[in-house]
Design a protein around this motif. Sequence first.
Motif, PDB file in Angstrom:
ATOM      1  N   ASN A 189       0.847  -1.209   0.170  1.00  0.00           N
ATOM      2  CA  ASN A 189      -0.007   0.142   0.020  1.00  0.00           C
ATOM      3  C   ASN A 189       0.874   1.254   0.015  1.00  0.00           C
ATOM      4  OD1 ASN A 189      -2.682  -1.090   0.098  1.00  0.00           O
ATOM      5  ND2 ASN A 189      -2.345  -1.721   2.147  1.00  0.00           N
ATOM      6  N   ALA A 190       1.930   1.237   0.569  1.00  0.00           N
ATOM      7  CA  ALA A 190       3.027   2.260   0.617  1.00  0.00           C
ATOM      8  C   ALA A 190       3.629   2.784  -0.567  1.00  0.00           C
ATOM      9  CB  ALA A 190       4.146   2.017   1.527  1.00  0.00           C
ATOM     10  N   MET A 191       3.699   1.757  -1.692  1.00  0.00           N
ATOM     11  CA  MET A 191       4.229   1.930  -2.930  1.00  0.00           C
ATOM     12  C   MET A 191       2.943   2.063  -4.139  1.00  0.00           C
ATOM     13  SD  MET A 191       6.157  -1.645  -3.374  1.00  0.00           S
ATOM     14  CE  MET A 191       6.745  -1.344  -5.250  1.00  0.00           C
ATOM     15  N   ILE A 192       1.779   1.940  -3.765  1.00  0.00           N
ATOM     16  CA  ILE A 192       0.774   1.850  -4.907  1.00  0.00           C
ATOM     17  C   ILE A 192       0.785   3.044  -5.690  1.00  0.00           C
ATOM     18  CG2 ILE A 192      -1.608   1.892  -5.163  1.00  0.00           C
ATOM     19  CD1 ILE A 192      -1.995  -0.396  -3.079  1.00  0.00           C
ATOM     20  N   ASP A 193       0.418   4.262  -5.327  1.00  0.00           N
ATOM     21  CA  ASP A 193       0.342   5.466  -6.026  1.00  0.00           C
ATOM     22  C   ASP A 193      -0.139   5.540  -7.208  1.00  0.00           C
ATOM     23  OD1 ASP A 193       0.802   8.230  -5.895  1.00  0.00           O
ATOM     24  OD2 ASP A 193       3.149   7.811  -6.663  1.00  0.00           O
ATOM     25  N   GLY A 194      -1.360   4.893  -7.440  1.00  0.00           N
ATOM     26  CA  GLY A 194      -1.754   4.992  -8.653  1.00  0.00           C
ATOM     27  C   GLY A 194      -1.535   3.724  -9.385  1.00  0.00           C
ATOM     28  N   LYS A 195      -0.786   2.991  -9.139  1.00  0.00           N
ATOM     29  CA  LYS A 195      -0.153   1.774 -10.160  1.00  0.00           C
ATOM     30  C   LYS A 195      -0.860   0.609 -10.195  1.00  0.00           C
ATOM     31  CE  LYS A 195       4.663   2.765  -8.984  1.00  0.00           C
ATOM     32  NZ  LYS A 195       4.318   4.037  -8.065  1.00  0.00           N
ATOM     33  N   THR A 196      -0.889   0.006 -11.300  1.00  0.00           N
ATOM     34  CA  THR A 196      -1.844  -1.250 -11.765  1.00  0.00           C
ATOM     35  C   THR A 196      -0.992  -2.538 -11.024  1.00  0.00           C
ATOM     36  OG1 THR A 196      -0.618  -1.506 -13.723  1.00  0.00           O
ATOM     37  CG2 THR A 196      -2.630  -0.021 -13.919  1.00  0.00           C
ATOM     38  N   ILE A 197      -1.558  -3.542 -11.166  1.00  0.00           N
ATOM     39  CA  ILE A 197      -0.851  -4.778 -10.516  1.00  0.00           C
ATOM     40  C   ILE A 197       0.485  -4.982 -11.526  1.00  0.00           C
ATOM     41  CG2 ILE A 197      -1.106  -7.189 -10.327  1.00  0.00           C
ATOM     42  CD1 ILE A 197      -3.705  -7.076  -9.462  1.00  0.00           C
ATOM     43  N   SER A 198       0.412  -4.668 -12.682  1.00  0.00           N
ATOM     44  CA  SER A 198       1.456  -4.883 -13.707  1.00  0.00           C
ATOM     45  C   SER A 198       2.571  -4.048 -13.298  1.00  0.00           C
ATOM     46  CB  SER A 198       0.901  -4.657 -15.184  1.00  0.00           C
ATOM     47  OG  SER A 198       0.063  -5.824 -15.714  1.00  0.00           O
ATOM     48  N   ASP A 199       2.073  -2.723 -13.054  1.00  0.00           N
ATOM     49  CA  ASP A 199       3.128  -1.647 -12.721  1.00  0.00           C
ATOM     50  C   ASP A 199       3.766  -2.110 -11.412  1.00  0.00           C
ATOM     51  OD1 ASP A 199       2.188  -0.092 -15.011  1.00  0.00           O
ATOM     52  OD2 ASP A 199       1.042   1.055 -13.454  1.00  0.00           O
ATOM     53  N   LEU A 200       3.006  -2.631 -10.371  1.00  0.00           N
ATOM     54  CA  LEU A 200       3.625  -3.001  -9.160  1.00  0.00           C
ATOM     55  C   LEU A 200       4.526  -4.099  -9.344  1.00  0.00           C
ATOM     56  CD1 LEU A 200       0.833  -2.961  -6.595  1.00  0.00           C
ATOM     57  CD2 LEU A 200       2.729  -1.675  -6.466  1.00  0.00           C
TER      58      LEU A 200
END
Length: 354
Positions: A189-200
């Motif tokens: 959650n600390a690194m989500i910042d609007g990212k998709t699962i693919s981005d993560l």
Amino acid sequence: MSDNAKILSEMNDRSREVFRRVVEGYLGTGDPVGSRTLTRTMSEQVSAATVRNVMQDLEYLGLIQAPHVSAGRIPTQAGLRMFVDGLLEATLGDEDRDKIEASVGSSEADVGKMMDRVGNALSGITQGASLVLAPKHEAPIKHIEFVSLAADRALVVLVFADGHVENRVFVPPPGQTPSSMREAANFLNAMIDGKTISDLRGLMAAEVDARRQEIDILAHDLIEQGLAAWENEGERSERLIVRGRANLLGEGADPADLDRIRSLFDDLERKRDITEFLSLAETGEGVRIFIGSENKLFSLSGSSLVVSPYMNADRKIVGAVGVIGPTRLNYGRIVPIVDYTAQLVGRILSGPQR
């Protein structure tokens, strides 16, 4: 040539017709078909004794059987398989086509709602239970939460920025605890910042290495293996939609099968066998038919499954649609319905042709 194809090719016209009429009669009424009934419908005039002799030969081949002390016969599972593979005449009626097109629509703006409509339509049109494996939702994530369900089963709750929420069941790495799952979720959650699962997933290796000391090794394994399971080739975390189970549990159902059918659908609705469902459709294009014990997912219920994959614009299988019902399905009608629905869903998801 398969054994069934060889047997069918060696049958004479009379044996083939008797076999076909026994199967079609059973599929139409659910009742055993007797020799006297057949003599009234045969294309050539033959005696009941002649028909009985043919039926005895078919029974010897394991294609038909007597369900009880009766002059009538019903097809065996092997007989149904041979009929489906070699004698089935499948045509899509105009009324069924119109219903499918009207229910599916022509827009992919909200794929989730479209897949819900597909499930409801298949269930309503076929009077069976429909199974729809919807493609994954790929949008920016707002929040992730892991919930332990059992030692070998966990739930991930994904809240997307567009308001969509998904609950996905997966098998966690061994040794996970509620504490390690909370720590893993906090890290993500600390690194989500609007990212998709693919981005993560693209960031996971570097981020885990850089902040390795901030999480214990179990949470590290959960992140690596959990997210990898969602995004790796052969992904298995799509959404399974089950509609119309009442069609199999209603007054017309065999009381002896009710508990087994309920167990089947409880499993499906908990998504425990979602991997099995998609794997049914992954071996190639087109409709596949599983009768009774031919597939372990459905063998306990004594049911049949008609399933077909659908593809995206890149010709990649992204989901599947199917209908499950008793082995006494109207295959000639159900098969083209499932096939056409899968093709239609694939065309819509692929967008306008260029």
